[in-house]
Scaffold this active site. Structure first.
Site, PDB file in Angstrom:
ATOM      1  N   HIS A 276      -5.333 -13.799  -3.487  1.00 29.98           N
ATOM      2  CA  HIS A 276      -5.539 -14.823  -4.526  1.00 29.98           C
ATOM      3  C   HIS A 276      -7.005 -15.240  -4.602  1.00 29.98           C
ATOM      4  O   HIS A 276      -7.641 -15.446  -3.571  1.00 29.98           O
ATOM      5  CB  HIS A 276      -4.740 -16.089  -4.189  1.00 29.98           C
ATOM      6  CG  HIS A 276      -3.286 -15.998  -4.466  1.00 29.98           C
ATOM      7  ND1 HIS A 276      -2.428 -15.214  -3.735  1.00 29.98           N
ATOM      8  CD2 HIS A 276      -2.522 -16.606  -5.411  1.00 29.98           C
ATOM      9  CE1 HIS A 276      -1.201 -15.344  -4.210  1.00 29.98           C
ATOM     10  NE2 HIS A 276      -1.223 -16.188  -5.229  1.00 29.98           N
TER      11      HIS A 276
ATOM     12  N   ASN B 202      -8.009 -11.931   4.437  1.00 24.37           N
ATOM     13  CA  ASN B 202      -7.150 -12.723   3.536  1.00 24.37           C
ATOM     14  C   ASN B 202      -6.205 -13.643   4.305  1.00 24.37           C
ATOM     15  O   ASN B 202      -6.047 -14.807   3.966  1.00 24.37           O
ATOM     16  CB  ASN B 202      -6.360 -11.768   2.637  1.00 24.37           C
ATOM     17  CG  ASN B 202      -5.432 -12.489   1.669  1.00 24.37           C
ATOM     18  OD1 ASN B 202      -5.770 -13.547   1.147  1.00 24.37           O
ATOM     19  ND2 ASN B 202      -4.258 -11.927   1.455  1.00 24.37           N
TER      20      ASN B 202
END
Ligand SMILES: *[C@@H]1O[C@H](CO)[C@@H](O)[C@H](O)[C@H]1NC(C)=O
Length: 303
Positions: free
Chosen positions: A148, A180
């Site tokens: 994201h 991440n």
């Protein structure tokens, strides 16, 4: 020697952003006084509106929210798309956003029984021309996470808002374990925590494709592309965060992290770089509507 210090101090130095770092930065960051462990410290709405392709929410509501999110300036104007709670500029050539912009408030982040990110699905963004759209199949078996840019945890007001963060236009290929799921997540959580101190936190996030010097002494920009749509794998990611204090002052923090496994004990402050460095590297201008003299602090230092 300086080289030695560079290696031990900053990931960034070893991964190519040094090409963009001005003398000032070296001075500031690597001077003996600086201790990393202990830091001292418009008219565009028509464009945005026209680009709004995703949410059929009442336009007035949406425009109001967007003007709030973008209050301090658009970093760039390429393919701007607005969602219920964030704004994105899409890079059709790389099939990854140039930037996403969020206005993060305590209300956006607080736990909410009505929303569950497990109910959201990674979804191709139909508002983007199929030539330029990334698909789940591009990521499949690539070895990279769908990471994201606008973090799901900053959009907990409605399920629809969380869902919109799962559009693939908000994703970039990110190293999973060690990035991440770890240090990048650590940075996202840190930014979210800033809402405990500041009522208004503005955050711009995006990819970088930075040059590296090769054996022949020349600089090259090299990055992997994944899947049939050749989705670019950024070499680095940036976050530029502005916090508004109660007395109308602003504090800025700007970070660059390499898209690599990063050890969990690396302090976030070691990823701070001057905002100008990111602006030059990304071709964007951040918070252009605020005079830089209005920032009381930049990267924890008195301005
Ligand atoms: C969120 O996404 C899920 C999965 O695609 C879908 O079933 C659900 O209806 C969506 N919810 C909203 C409010 O858009």
């Amino acid at each position: 020697m300086a080289t030695q210090k560079l290696k031990s101090l900053a990931y960034i130095g070893t991964f190519g952003i040094s090409a963009f770092i001005t003398g000032t930065y070296f001075e500031r960051k690597f001077s003996p006084q600086h201790n990393l462990k202990n830091p001292q410290d418009s008219p565009i709405f028509s464009t945005v509106f026209a680009a709004t392709a995703v949410s059929p929410v009442p336009s007035e509501t949406n425009v109001g929210r967007i003007s709030q999110i973008m209050k301090y300036g658009f970093p760039g104007l390429d393919n701007v798309r607005s969602f219920d709670n964030f704004v994105l500029s899409y890079d059709k050539r790389n099939r990854v956003a140039h930037w996403v912009f969020e206005h993060i408030t305590p209300e956006c982040c607080k736990p909410n029984d009505q929303v569950d990110r497990a109910l959201s699905e990674f979804t191709p963004d139909e508002s983007i021309h199929p030539f330029f759209r990334s698909l789940n199949s591009d990521y499949y078996k690539s070895g990279y996470d769908r990471g994201h840019l606008a973090a799901a945890g900053n959009h907990r007001v409605t399920q629809k808002m969380v869902n919109q963060t799962f559009l693939l236009s908000n994703m970039a290929p990110q190293v999973g374990v060690g990035f991440n799921r770890d240090s990048w997540n650590r940075l996202e959580r840190y930014v979210r925590r800033l809402t405990r101190t500041f009522k208004n936190v503005y955050c711009c996030t995006g990819p970088l494709y930075l040059p590296r010097k090769e054996a022949n002494g020349k600089n090259y920009v090299k990055y992997e592309v994944i899947g049939a749509n050749h989705v670019a794998v950024p070499t680095h990611f940036f976050k530029v965060v502005v916090c508004e204090t109660k007395d109308g002052q602003f504090e800025m923090e700007s970070y660059v992290m390499p898209n690599q496994v990063i050890s969990d004990d690396t302090p976030l402050t070691s990823f701070m770089v001057p905002p100008e460095t990111i602006e030059r590297a990304a071709g964007l201008l951040f918070f252009d509507n605020i005079a830089r003299s209005k920032f009381s602090k930049i990267n924890h230092k008195k301005n």
